[in-house]
Design an enzyme around this catalytic site. Structure first.
Site, PDB file in Angstrom:
ATOM      1  N   LYS A  40       0.813  -1.203   0.000  1.00  0.00           N
ATOM      2  CA  LYS A  40       0.000   0.000   0.000  1.00  0.00           C
ATOM      3  C   LYS A  40       0.853   1.261   0.000  1.00  0.00           C
ATOM      4  O   LYS A  40       0.383   2.337  -0.302  1.00  0.00           O
ATOM      5  CB  LYS A  40      -0.871   0.021   1.274  1.00  0.00           C
ATOM      6  CG  LYS A  40      -1.778  -1.152   1.463  1.00  0.00           C
ATOM      7  CD  LYS A  40      -2.469  -0.992   2.848  1.00  0.00           C
ATOM      8  CE  LYS A  40      -3.290  -2.217   3.170  1.00  0.00           C
ATOM      9  NZ  LYS A  40      -3.824  -2.160   4.558  1.00  0.00           N
ATOM     10  N   GLU A  96       7.706   2.471  -6.129  1.00  0.00           N
ATOM     11  CA  GLU A  96       7.832   1.941  -4.775  1.00  0.00           C
ATOM     12  C   GLU A  96       8.035   3.086  -3.789  1.00  0.00           C
ATOM     13  O   GLU A  96       8.583   4.137  -4.141  1.00  0.00           O
ATOM     14  CB  GLU A  96       9.000   0.929  -4.755  1.00  0.00           C
ATOM     15  CG  GLU A  96       9.324   0.283  -3.435  1.00  0.00           C
ATOM     16  CD  GLU A  96       8.205  -0.553  -2.823  1.00  0.00           C
ATOM     17  OE1 GLU A  96       7.100   0.001  -2.603  1.00  0.00           O
ATOM     18  OE2 GLU A  96       8.437  -1.732  -2.498  1.00  0.00           O
ATOM     19  N   ASP A  97       7.589   2.871  -2.574  1.00  0.00           N
ATOM     20  CA  ASP A  97       7.746   3.924  -1.563  1.00  0.00           C
ATOM     21  C   ASP A  97       9.194   4.053  -1.087  1.00  0.00           C
ATOM     22  O   ASP A  97       9.752   5.135  -1.050  1.00  0.00           O
ATOM     23  CB  ASP A  97       6.803   3.679  -0.372  1.00  0.00           C
ATOM     24  CG  ASP A  97       6.875   2.252   0.184  1.00  0.00           C
ATOM     25  OD1 ASP A  97       7.689   1.445  -0.312  1.00  0.00           O
ATOM     26  OD2 ASP A  97       6.107   1.951   1.111  1.00  0.00           O
ATOM     27  N   ASP A 100      14.760  -0.563   0.979  1.00  0.00           N
ATOM     28  CA  ASP A 100      15.455  -0.764   2.242  1.00  0.00           C
ATOM     29  C   ASP A 100      16.526  -1.837   2.008  1.00  0.00           C
ATOM     30  O   ASP A 100      17.599  -1.529   1.488  1.00  0.00           O
ATOM     31  CB  ASP A 100      14.398  -1.170   3.278  1.00  0.00           C
ATOM     32  CG  ASP A 100      14.925  -1.245   4.690  1.00  0.00           C
ATOM     33  OD1 ASP A 100      15.892  -0.542   4.998  1.00  0.00           O
ATOM     34  OD2 ASP A 100      14.354  -1.998   5.505  1.00  0.00           O
ATOM     35  N   LYS A 128      17.051   3.975   1.389  1.00  0.00           N
ATOM     36  CA  LYS A 128      17.885   3.813   2.591  1.00  0.00           C
ATOM     37  C   LYS A 128      19.085   2.971   2.195  1.00  0.00           C
ATOM     38  O   LYS A 128      19.157   1.774   2.478  1.00  0.00           O
ATOM     39  CB  LYS A 128      17.085   3.039   3.653  1.00  0.00           C
ATOM     40  CG  LYS A 128      16.454   3.887   4.721  1.00  0.00           C
ATOM     41  CD  LYS A 128      16.042   3.018   5.901  1.00  0.00           C
ATOM     42  CE  LYS A 128      14.544   3.002   6.056  1.00  0.00           C
ATOM     43  NZ  LYS A 128      14.107   2.106   7.162  1.00  0.00           N
ATOM     44  N   PHE A 149      13.545   4.473  10.761  1.00  0.00           N
ATOM     45  CA  PHE A 149      12.244   3.949  10.347  1.00  0.00           C
ATOM     46  C   PHE A 149      11.307   5.124  10.135  1.00  0.00           C
ATOM     47  O   PHE A 149      10.979   5.853  11.061  1.00  0.00           O
ATOM     48  CB  PHE A 149      11.672   2.983  11.387  1.00  0.00           C
ATOM     49  CG  PHE A 149      10.467   2.269  10.862  1.00  0.00           C
ATOM     50  CD1 PHE A 149      10.615   1.159  10.031  1.00  0.00           C
ATOM     51  CD2 PHE A 149       9.186   2.720  11.143  1.00  0.00           C
ATOM     52  CE1 PHE A 149       9.502   0.516   9.503  1.00  0.00           C
ATOM     53  CE2 PHE A 149       8.070   2.080  10.623  1.00  0.00           C
ATOM     54  CZ  PHE A 149       8.226   0.975   9.804  1.00  0.00           C
ATOM     55  N   VAL A 150      10.918   5.327   8.869  1.00  0.00           N
ATOM     56  CA  VAL A 150      10.136   6.514   8.528  1.00  0.00           C
ATOM     57  C   VAL A 150       8.653   6.178   8.308  1.00  0.00           C
ATOM     58  O   VAL A 150       8.301   5.037   7.996  1.00  0.00           O
ATOM     59  CB  VAL A 150      10.707   7.227   7.274  1.00  0.00           C
ATOM     60  CG1 VAL A 150      12.027   7.898   7.609  1.00  0.00           C
ATOM     61  CG2 VAL A 150      10.874   6.255   6.107  1.00  0.00           C
ATOM     62  N   ARG A 162      -0.074   6.602   7.558  1.00  0.00           N
ATOM     63  CA  ARG A 162       0.079   6.643   6.096  1.00  0.00           C
ATOM     64  C   ARG A 162      -0.354   7.970   5.492  1.00  0.00           C
ATOM     65  O   ARG A 162       0.212   8.437   4.516  1.00  0.00           O
ATOM     66  CB  ARG A 162      -0.771   5.544   5.443  1.00  0.00           C
ATOM     67  CG  ARG A 162      -0.195   4.159   5.562  1.00  0.00           C
ATOM     68  CD  ARG A 162      -0.851   3.239   4.550  1.00  0.00           C
ATOM     69  NE  ARG A 162      -0.745   1.840   4.909  1.00  0.00           N
ATOM     70  CZ  ARG A 162       0.309   1.061   4.656  1.00  0.00           C
ATOM     71  NH1 ARG A 162       1.355   1.554   4.034  1.00  0.00           N
ATOM     72  NH2 ARG A 162       0.331  -0.200   5.015  1.00  0.00           N
TER      73      ARG A 162
HETATM   74  P1  IMP Z   1      12.978  -4.128   1.489  1.00  0.00           P
HETATM   75  O1  IMP Z   1      12.484  -5.396   0.901  1.00  0.00           O
HETATM   76  O2  IMP Z   1      13.803  -4.352   2.717  1.00  0.00           O
HETATM   77  O3  IMP Z   1      13.683  -3.210   0.518  1.00  0.00           O
HETATM   78  O4  IMP Z   1      11.721  -3.402   2.104  1.00  0.00           O
HETATM   79  C1  IMP Z   1      10.894  -2.632   1.393  1.00  0.00           C
HETATM   80  C2  IMP Z   1       9.578  -2.512   2.122  1.00  0.00           C
HETATM   81  O5  IMP Z   1       9.710  -2.493   3.553  1.00  0.00           O
HETATM   82  C3  IMP Z   1       8.964  -1.191   1.751  1.00  0.00           C
HETATM   83  O6  IMP Z   1       8.167  -1.327   0.612  1.00  0.00           O
HETATM   84  C4  IMP Z   1       8.174  -0.838   2.994  1.00  0.00           C
HETATM   85  O7  IMP Z   1       6.885  -1.409   2.921  1.00  0.00           O
HETATM   86  C5  IMP Z   1       8.917  -1.477   4.120  1.00  0.00           C
HETATM   87  N1  IMP Z   1       9.806  -0.503   4.794  1.00  0.00           N
HETATM   88  C6  IMP Z   1      11.144  -0.463   4.747  1.00  0.00           C
HETATM   89  N2  IMP Z   1      11.629   0.558   5.470  1.00  0.00           N
HETATM   90  C7  IMP Z   1      10.552   1.192   5.969  1.00  0.00           C
HETATM   91  C8  IMP Z   1      10.403   2.375   6.790  1.00  0.00           C
HETATM   92  O8  IMP Z   1      11.359   3.042   7.213  1.00  0.00           O
HETATM   93  N3  IMP Z   1       9.133   2.716   7.103  1.00  0.00           N
HETATM   94  C9  IMP Z   1       8.044   2.022   6.668  1.00  0.00           C
HETATM   95  N4  IMP Z   1       8.146   0.938   5.892  1.00  0.00           N
HETATM   96  C10 IMP Z   1       9.384   0.520   5.552  1.00  0.00           C
HETATM   97 MG    MG Z   2       6.049  -1.109   0.485  1.00  0.00          MG
END
Ligand code: IMP
Ligand code: MG
Length: 171
Positions: A40, A96-97, A100, A128, A149-150, A162
């Site tokens: 979302k 993508e938001d 990470d 990040k 953590f944002v 959100r």
């Molecule tokens: P990744 O697979 O570790 O790159 O994680 C990506 C997903 O983790 C994002 O699409 C977010 O839904 C969630 N996520 C990662 N960091 C944060 C954060 O700082 N705040 C909120 N959601 C996060």
């Molecule tokens: Mg996400």
């Protein structure tokens, strides 16, 4: 309630979204685009970005989840909602938001590649970088942020925050 520190305010976000929109229009000229909004978290970003683009933008949605604890990505990704239309031969941009560890986008990319889009690019509002565990090439990045953590502008903590118009972090 925990105090929220603003990391990127609304004006800064909107200005950067406009820059990204202009860059995308420059890159694709007048071609039709498919935006795949990853639910979302990227819903606000996708909508704002699409509104600033003159090309035809077809919207598709995918939802994925990673197993494990809420704030820790486990590296195992599961598809919860699939595309409803073919992307074969289309110019596709995944929206993508935040990137990470990179596991989510890597999974999505591999999943989409075999559906034979004409082009496939990634656009993320936040990066990040220091948390990256797997390499992913993000073509359009809004902001590089520190390892916090944002929340806000689509990003949640247990489904809260959100709808904040800015990106912040909790004390
Ligand atoms: P990744 O697979 O570790 O790159 O994680 C990506 C997903 O983790 C994002 O699409 C977010 O839904 C969630 N996520 C990662 N960091 C944060 C954060 O700082 N705040 C909120 N959601 C996060
Ligand atoms: Mg996400």
């Amino acid at each position: 309630m925990a105090a929220i520190n603003i990391l990127i305010d609304e004006e800064k976000i909107q200005k950067r979204v406009e820059e990204l929109a202009n860059q995308i229009m420059e890159d694709y000229k007048g071609d039709d685009l498919v935006f795949i909004c990853i639910l979302k978290g990227s819903i606000f970003f996708t909508v704002d970005l699409a509104k600033k683009i003159d090309n035809n933008v077809h919207l598709e949605f995918m939802k994925v989840s990673s197993y494990g604890e809420n704030t820790v990505s486990s590296g195992q990704v599961e598809l919860e909602l699939d595309l409803k239309s073919s992307i074969e031969g289309k110019d596709v941009i995944v929206i993508e938001d935040i990137v990470d560890t990179g596991h989510t986008l890597k999974y999505i990319l591999e999943y989409l590649k075999v559906r034979n889009p004409k082009t496939l690019k990634l656009c993320a509002l936040l990066d990040k970088k220091e948390r990256r565990e797997v390499e992913v090439k993000v073509d359009y990045v809004g902001f590089e942020i520190p390892n916090k953590f944002v929340i806000g502008y689509g990003l949640d903590a247990n489904e809260c925050y959100r709808n904040l118009p800015y990106v912040g972090y909790l004390e």
